[in-house]
Scaffold this motif. Structure first.
Motif, PDB file in Angstrom:
ATOM      1  N   PHE A   3       0.835  -1.194   0.000  1.00 51.24           N
ATOM      2  CA  PHE A   3       0.000   0.000   0.000  1.00 51.24           C
ATOM      3  C   PHE A   3       0.872   1.246   0.000  1.00 51.24           C
ATOM      4  N   SER A   7      -3.503   5.092   5.326  1.00 51.22           N
ATOM      5  CA  SER A   7      -4.951   5.117   5.105  1.00 51.22           C
ATOM      6  C   SER A   7      -5.407   3.887   4.313  1.00 51.22           C
ATOM      7  N   GLU A   8      -4.683   3.524   3.281  1.00 51.41           N
ATOM      8  CA  GLU A   8      -5.026   2.346   2.479  1.00 51.41           C
ATOM      9  C   GLU A   8      -4.883   1.062   3.293  1.00 51.41           C
ATOM     10  N   TRP A  10      -5.363   0.816   6.590  1.00 53.91           N
ATOM     11  CA  TRP A  10      -6.508   0.771   7.496  1.00 53.91           C
ATOM     12  C   TRP A  10      -7.781   0.369   6.762  1.00 53.91           C
ATOM     13  N   GLU A  11      -7.979   0.875   5.569  1.00 54.88           N
ATOM     14  CA  GLU A  11      -9.161   0.510   4.783  1.00 54.88           C
ATOM     15  C   GLU A  11      -9.162  -0.982   4.480  1.00 54.88           C
ATOM     16  N   ASP A  12      -8.011  -1.527   4.134  1.00 52.91           N
ATOM     17  CA  ASP A  12      -7.898  -2.951   3.854  1.00 52.91           C
ATOM     18  C   ASP A  12      -8.201  -3.784   5.106  1.00 52.91           C
ATOM     19  N   GLN A  14      -9.992  -2.882   7.660  1.00 59.85           N
ATOM     20  CA  GLN A  14     -11.403  -2.754   7.992  1.00 59.85           C
ATOM     21  C   GLN A  14     -12.256  -3.706   7.162  1.00 59.85           C
ATOM     22  N   VAL A  15     -11.977  -3.817   5.890  1.00 60.49           N
ATOM     23  CA  VAL A  15     -12.723  -4.726   5.021  1.00 60.49           C
ATOM     24  C   VAL A  15     -12.522  -6.175   5.467  1.00 60.49           C
ATOM     25  N   LYS A  16     -11.292  -6.515   5.840  1.00 61.19           N
ATOM     26  CA  LYS A  16     -10.983  -7.890   6.250  1.00 61.19           C
ATOM     27  C   LYS A  16     -11.622  -8.277   7.571  1.00 61.19           C
TER      28      LYS A  16
END
Length: 123
Positions: A3, A7-8, A10-12, A14-16
């Protein structure tokens, strides 16, 4: 590791890991609904019932009013409703031999807590 920024990442993450507990909630509610004393002692039945409800409480949150302006006591009403529902579920699962005391508990004013009902049943 691939990444460009935090930020990217954390987004990943969160999705997982932001999975819902809907299947677990469904199974807990179903288990509570079908729970009955059967051949269990009052103590064992109460412990099993309480354990399931504690787990359910940990996964859910009772809606609360936090506006600070309410004068209708909605939070107290919600608490009373939740407590009466749990007491009813507990009493519904009791063996038929407890029918007379169940009726007595349901007619008590104020309504006993789950722990108080258990104490009365143990006596």
């Amino acid at each position: 590791m691939y990444f460009n920024n935090a930020s990217e990442i954390w987004e990943d993450l969160q999705v997982k890991f932001a999975q819902t507990n809907i299947p677990k909630l469904f199974n807990l509610c179903k288990e509570i609904a079908y729970l009955s004393q059967g051949n269990l002692s009052i103590s064992s039945y109460f412990t099993k019932f309480r354990t399931l409800n504690d787990e359910l409480d940990a996964l859910t949150e009772t809606p609360r009013c936090d506006c600070g302006k309410c004068t209708c006591s909605v939070n107290e009403k919600l608490d009373k409703f939740c407590k009466s529902t749990k007491l009813s579920q507990f009493l519904m699962g009791l063996s038929d031999q407890y029918t007379p005391i169940r009726g007595h508990l349901l007619l008590m004013t104020p309504m006993p807590t789950l722990s108080a009902a258990y104490s009365i049943l143990m006596q």
